[in-house]
Design an enzyme around this catalytic site. Structure first.
Site, PDB file in Angstrom:
ATOM      1  N   SER A 130       0.856  -1.186   0.000  1.00 53.75           N
ATOM      2  CA  SER A 130       0.000   0.000   0.000  1.00 53.75           C
ATOM      3  C   SER A 130       0.889   1.232   0.000  1.00 53.75           C
ATOM      4  CB  SER A 130      -0.888   0.011   1.244  1.00 53.75           C
ATOM      5  OG  SER A 130      -1.527   1.263   1.389  1.00 53.75           O
ATOM      6  N   TYR A 147      -1.307   0.449  10.786  1.00 60.30           N
ATOM      7  CA  TYR A 147      -1.527  -0.216   9.495  1.00 60.30           C
ATOM      8  C   TYR A 147      -0.370   0.089   8.536  1.00 60.30           C
ATOM      9  CZ  TYR A 147      -3.678  -1.049   4.893  1.00 60.30           C
ATOM     10  OH  TYR A 147      -3.939  -1.468   3.608  1.00 60.30           O
TER      11      TYR A 147
END
Length: 250
Positions: free
Chosen positions: A143, A156
């Site tokens: 990501s 995260y």
């Protein structure tokens, strides 16, 4: 065309992105799919989509990503039922709750366990099996959140940063083995995982991510940013002063 039409394994069989990638592979001639998820009874929708796209065989296998001790048995079952996968889409993961993770160490560790530890564990197992077969493709979802970790979602983001580094190194280790790894770096994806959140700039949908993944597979690329504009954007963002960076939203 860069895509082996042999069996496709989707780890995280209910994933919107994983399903979208699998549907496109079915349309390109892949006939056999394994959907691995915790709740195999809830995969009717995904199986129907695959069959409508041209899949001839759809197998369901129970898979709990957080159960590291069970990974080997899951992969053994997959091989017993369809053989060594030609393509593995590693599509499981959690976003978690940043505010909770900042207060509760167990919550923070749970995010890291699913998004990093479990990924490293199963990818290491998969890499060994595909190496032994002398062929195969691993699709790994990092990501942009891991490219430079932001204060707004640093738990995260740190998991994705670790996964990005691991996958990049694994790709280098696999060079010359007949096995390749595609590292995917999406930005904000509008879907179930982000429901209720305000989309970030340069957002995409699961279908757009899947289109980019399949194009990268066909082109035998090693990494892809989705959308592509994020690559130069994050090159510049790395240069932002930390005082400015820490105030950026998710």
């Amino acid at each position: 065309m860069g895509i082996d039409t042999g069996p496709v394994l989707v780890l995280g069989g209910r994933s919107e992105i994983g399903t979208a990638v699998a549907v496109r592979l079915a349309a390109l001639g892949c006939g056999t799919f394994v959907l691995a998820a915790r709740r195999v009874a809830d995969l009717d929708e995904q199986e129907a989509e695959l069959r409508a796209a041209g899949a001839t065989t759809v197998v369901r296998v129970a898979f709990d990503a957080d159960d590291l001790a069970g990974h080997t048995a899951v992969l053994d079952e997959v091989e017993a039922r369809v053989g060594v996968p030609a393509t593995v889409v590693v599509a499981f993961g959690v976003l978690g709750d940043q505010a909770t993770a900042e207060r509760d160490p167990a919550a923070a560790v749970a995010i890291l366990h699913t998004d990093l530890t479990a990924q490293v564990h199963v990818l290491t197992l998969l890499a060994g099996r595909l190496r032994a077969a002398g062929r195969g493709t691993l699709v790994v979802f990092s990501s942009v959140a891991g490219v430079r970790v932001r204060r707004a979602n640093y738990v995260y983001g740190s998991a994705k940063a670790g996964l990005d580094g691991f996958a990049s190194g694994l790709a280098d280790a696999l060079a010359g083995s007949g096995v390749r790894l595609l590292l995917v770096r999406p930005g904000f994806v509008v879907g179930r995982m982000t429901e209720g959140m305000s989309p970030a700039p340069f957002s995409s949908t699961p279908d757009q991510v899947a289109d980019a993944v399949v194009a990268a597979l066909r082109g035998r690329r090693g990494e892809v940013w989705v959308p592509g504009v994020l690559r130069p954007v994050f090159f510049l963002m790395r240069l932002l002063p930390r005082a400015v960076w820490r105030r950026l939203p998710r």
